[in-house]
Motif scaffolding. Structure first.
Motif, PDB file in Angstrom:
ATOM      1  N   LEU A 251      34.444  45.746  43.868  1.00  8.42           N
ATOM      2  CA  LEU A 251      33.445  45.155  42.977  1.00  8.42           C
ATOM      3  C   LEU A 251      33.342  46.051  41.744  1.00  8.42           C
ATOM      4  O   LEU A 251      32.805  47.159  41.821  1.00  8.42           O
ATOM      5  CB  LEU A 251      32.093  45.038  43.686  1.00  8.42           C
ATOM      6  CG  LEU A 251      32.093  44.365  45.070  1.00  8.42           C
ATOM      7  CD1 LEU A 251      30.668  44.194  45.581  1.00  8.42           C
ATOM      8  CD2 LEU A 251      32.807  43.020  45.037  1.00  8.42           C
ATOM      9  N   TYR A 252      33.870  45.568  40.632  1.00  3.46           N
ATOM     10  CA  TYR A 252      33.941  46.417  39.442  1.00  3.46           C
ATOM     11  C   TYR A 252      33.233  45.750  38.262  1.00  3.46           C
ATOM     12  O   TYR A 252      33.056  44.532  38.222  1.00  3.46           O
ATOM     13  CB  TYR A 252      35.402  46.704  39.083  1.00  3.46           C
ATOM     14  CG  TYR A 252      36.155  45.488  38.581  1.00  3.46           C
ATOM     15  CD1 TYR A 252      36.251  45.215  37.214  1.00  3.46           C
ATOM     16  CD2 TYR A 252      36.766  44.604  39.468  1.00  3.46           C
ATOM     17  CE1 TYR A 252      36.930  44.105  36.752  1.00  3.46           C
ATOM     18  CE2 TYR A 252      37.451  43.494  39.023  1.00  3.46           C
ATOM     19  CZ  TYR A 252      37.524  43.253  37.661  1.00  3.46           C
ATOM     20  OH  TYR A 252      38.194  42.136  37.201  1.00  3.46           O
TER      21      TYR A 252
ATOM     22  N   SER B 208      30.603  41.431  36.375  1.00  8.23           N
ATOM     23  CA  SER B 208      30.043  41.032  35.089  1.00  8.23           C
ATOM     24  C   SER B 208      30.255  39.545  34.811  1.00  8.23           C
ATOM     25  O   SER B 208      29.667  38.998  33.875  1.00  8.23           O
ATOM     26  CB  SER B 208      30.666  41.857  33.954  1.00  8.23           C
ATOM     27  OG  SER B 208      32.039  41.539  33.799  1.00  8.23           O
ATOM     28  N   SER B 209      31.074  38.907  35.625  1.00 11.26           N
ATOM     29  CA  SER B 209      31.318  37.476  35.444  1.00 11.26           C
ATOM     30  C   SER B 209      30.070  36.665  35.773  1.00 11.26           C
ATOM     31  O   SER B 209      29.304  37.007  36.683  1.00 11.26           O
ATOM     32  CB  SER B 209      32.476  37.035  36.348  1.00 11.26           C
ATOM     33  OG  SER B 209      32.586  35.634  36.381  1.00 11.26           O
ATOM     34  N   ASP B 210      29.875  35.584  35.029  1.00 10.02           N
ATOM     35  CA  ASP B 210      28.743  34.689  35.313  1.00 10.02           C
ATOM     36  C   ASP B 210      28.890  34.039  36.681  1.00 10.02           C
ATOM     37  O   ASP B 210      27.909  33.527  37.234  1.00 10.02           O
ATOM     38  CB  ASP B 210      28.658  33.593  34.236  1.00 10.02           C
ATOM     39  CG  ASP B 210      28.312  34.167  32.867  1.00 10.02           C
ATOM     40  OD1 ASP B 210      27.689  35.237  32.823  1.00 10.02           O
ATOM     41  OD2 ASP B 210      28.681  33.546  31.850  1.00 10.02           O
ATOM     42  N   GLU B 211      30.088  34.041  37.221  1.00  9.26           N
ATOM     43  CA  GLU B 211      30.347  33.387  38.495  1.00  9.26           C
ATOM     44  C   GLU B 211      30.205  34.341  39.690  1.00  9.26           C
ATOM     45  O   GLU B 211      30.473  33.951  40.826  1.00  9.26           O
ATOM     46  CB  GLU B 211      31.756  32.784  38.483  1.00  9.26           C
ATOM     47  CG  GLU B 211      31.927  31.723  37.389  1.00  9.26           C
ATOM     48  CD  GLU B 211      33.362  31.278  37.230  1.00  9.26           C
ATOM     49  OE1 GLU B 211      34.232  31.852  37.926  1.00  9.26           O
ATOM     50  OE2 GLU B 211      33.620  30.373  36.420  1.00  9.26           O
ATOM     51  N   TYR B 212      29.811  35.582  39.418  1.00 11.27           N
ATOM     52  CA  TYR B 212      29.634  36.524  40.538  1.00 11.27           C
ATOM     53  C   TYR B 212      28.545  36.015  41.473  1.00 11.27           C
ATOM     54  O   TYR B 212      27.443  35.657  41.048  1.00 11.27           O
ATOM     55  CB  TYR B 212      29.280  37.919  40.032  1.00 11.27           C
ATOM     56  CG  TYR B 212      28.978  38.871  41.168  1.00 11.27           C
ATOM     57  CD1 TYR B 212      30.005  39.373  41.958  1.00 11.27           C
ATOM     58  CD2 TYR B 212      27.665  39.229  41.489  1.00 11.27           C
ATOM     59  CE1 TYR B 212      29.739  40.222  43.031  1.00 11.27           C
ATOM     60  CE2 TYR B 212      27.390  40.076  42.543  1.00 11.27           C
ATOM     61  CZ  TYR B 212      28.438  40.563  43.312  1.00 11.27           C
ATOM     62  OH  TYR B 212      28.174  41.396  44.384  1.00 11.27           O
ATOM     63  N   SER B 213      28.837  36.020  42.769  1.00  9.79           N
ATOM     64  CA  SER B 213      27.899  35.499  43.760  1.00  9.79           C
ATOM     65  C   SER B 213      27.608  36.543  44.834  1.00  9.79           C
ATOM     66  O   SER B 213      28.518  36.954  45.559  1.00  9.79           O
ATOM     67  CB  SER B 213      28.490  34.243  44.419  1.00  9.79           C
ATOM     68  OG  SER B 213      27.714  33.843  45.524  1.00  9.79           O
ATOM     69  N   PRO B 214      26.369  36.993  44.962  1.00 13.37           N
ATOM     70  CA  PRO B 214      26.018  37.932  46.029  1.00 13.37           C
ATOM     71  C   PRO B 214      26.312  37.362  47.422  1.00 13.37           C
ATOM     72  O   PRO B 214      26.686  38.110  48.332  1.00 13.37           O
ATOM     73  CB  PRO B 214      24.510  38.149  45.829  1.00 13.37           C
ATOM     74  CG  PRO B 214      24.274  37.853  44.390  1.00 13.37           C
ATOM     75  CD  PRO B 214      25.225  36.736  44.064  1.00 13.37           C
ATOM     76  N   GLU B 215      26.142  36.048  47.562  1.00 12.59           N
ATOM     77  CA  GLU B 215      26.378  35.408  48.862  1.00 12.59           C
ATOM     78  C   GLU B 215      27.819  35.576  49.331  1.00 12.59           C
ATOM     79  O   GLU B 215      28.090  35.628  50.535  1.00 12.59           O
ATOM     80  CB  GLU B 215      26.035  33.912  48.783  1.00 12.59           C
ATOM     81  CG  GLU B 215      24.555  33.602  48.615  1.00 12.59           C
ATOM     82  CD  GLU B 215      24.041  33.875  47.210  1.00 12.59           C
ATOM     83  OE1 GLU B 215      24.880  33.979  46.277  1.00 12.59           O
ATOM     84  OE2 GLU B 215      22.809  33.994  47.039  1.00 12.59           O
ATOM     85  N   ASP B 216      28.732  35.679  48.390  1.00 14.24           N
ATOM     86  CA  ASP B 216      30.145  35.848  48.745  1.00 14.24           C
ATOM     87  C   ASP B 216      30.526  37.308  48.922  1.00 14.24           C
ATOM     88  O   ASP B 216      31.677  37.618  49.245  1.00 14.24           O
ATOM     89  CB  ASP B 216      31.044  35.220  47.663  1.00 14.24           C
ATOM     90  CG  ASP B 216      30.863  33.718  47.568  1.00 14.24           C
ATOM     91  OD1 ASP B 216      30.465  33.103  48.578  1.00 14.24           O
ATOM     92  OD2 ASP B 216      31.107  33.159  46.477  1.00 14.24           O
ATOM     93  N   ASN B 217      29.565  38.201  48.701  1.00 14.10           N
ATOM     94  CA  ASN B 217      29.862  39.635  48.732  1.00 14.10           C
ATOM     95  C   ASN B 217      28.801  40.406  49.510  1.00 14.10           C
ATOM     96  O   ASN B 217      28.195  41.357  48.997  1.00 14.10           O
ATOM     97  CB  ASN B 217      29.983  40.170  47.291  1.00 14.10           C
ATOM     98  CG  ASN B 217      31.135  39.540  46.543  1.00 14.10           C
ATOM     99  OD1 ASN B 217      32.292  39.877  46.762  1.00 14.10           O
ATOM    100  ND2 ASN B 217      30.831  38.606  45.653  1.00 14.10           N
TER     101      ASN B 217
END
Length: 220
Positions: free
Chosen positions: A85-86, A116-125
């Protein structure tokens, strides 16, 4: 009527002369002198297949098998061992990320996730929210285990054949010292790289998310 027929006859003659070779170029092997090899006619190769291929390519129905791959396309990491996760907006961080990406082309053991992407999802990580992963480096092993700080770097380097770089950080007191040094860097990295404080970054991201609730607005 006779004038009409004459006009047609003249037109045919004009078309014939337009698309025919001049007389001095219409030579045959029987009229070529053996003493002058430069006048020998050589049949021209036909390129019908190449012409057809070009037309198909333009229409989009065929793809050149020799066409180069896109440079920016990341290799598939189906059998990844760790997620990295960068922060893609951190210039200094990206130097190391790009180095690891180059190594990963051979190993395919790292899955890169740009927080930093708008598509980053905590649920997937594993539930790691943006604020948490912005605070310090995090990695997620394939079994779901979360690693962070210097341990995350150690795991990342190990899976691309560079384990020796961080090998010494497995042992005390080096492990504690390395984590302390990294902690200082993590605390001040935004300031060092000329970016606003984390609170301001979070507020900007929150406002952007509110504006982009309508997908049509985001895509404009």
């Amino acid at each position: 009527m006779a004038a009409f027929r004459n006009a047609i006859s003249v037109g045919k003659q004009a078309n014939t002369s337009l698309f025919s070779l001049p007389r001095f170029l219409r030579t045959t092997p029987n009229h070529i002198s053996a003493s002058n090899p430069f006048l020998r006619s050589t049949p021209l190769p036909r390129h019908q297949s190449g012409l057809k291929f070009s037309i198909r390519s333009i229409n989009g129905t065929a793809v050149d098998p020799m066409a180069p791959k896109k440079e920016n396309q990341e290799p598939s990491s189906q059998n990844w061992e760790i997620k990295m996760l960068y922060d893609g907006e951190c210039p200094l961080c990206m130097r190391e990320v790009n180095m690891l990406k180059d190594r990963n082309e051979k190993y395919g053991t790292i899955k890169f996730v740009d927080i930093s992407s708008d598509e980053y999802s905590p649920e997937d990580n594993q539930g790691l929210d943006y604020k948490t992963v912005m605070g310090r480096i995090h990695g997620i092993l394939s079994d779901g285990t979360i690693v962070k700080d210097v341990e995350a770097f150690r795991k990342l380097y190990e899976v691309v054949g560079l384990g020796w770089v961080y090998a010494i950080t497995k042992y005390e007191p080096v492990a504690s010292i390395a984590d302390a040094v990294y902690g200082v860097w993590a605390k001040y990295r935004l300031q060092v790289t000329g970016r606003p404080p984390l609170e301001e970054v979070l507020e900007t991201r929150r406002k952007k998310k509110e504006i982009c609730e309508d997908d049509k607005v985001c895509k404009m």
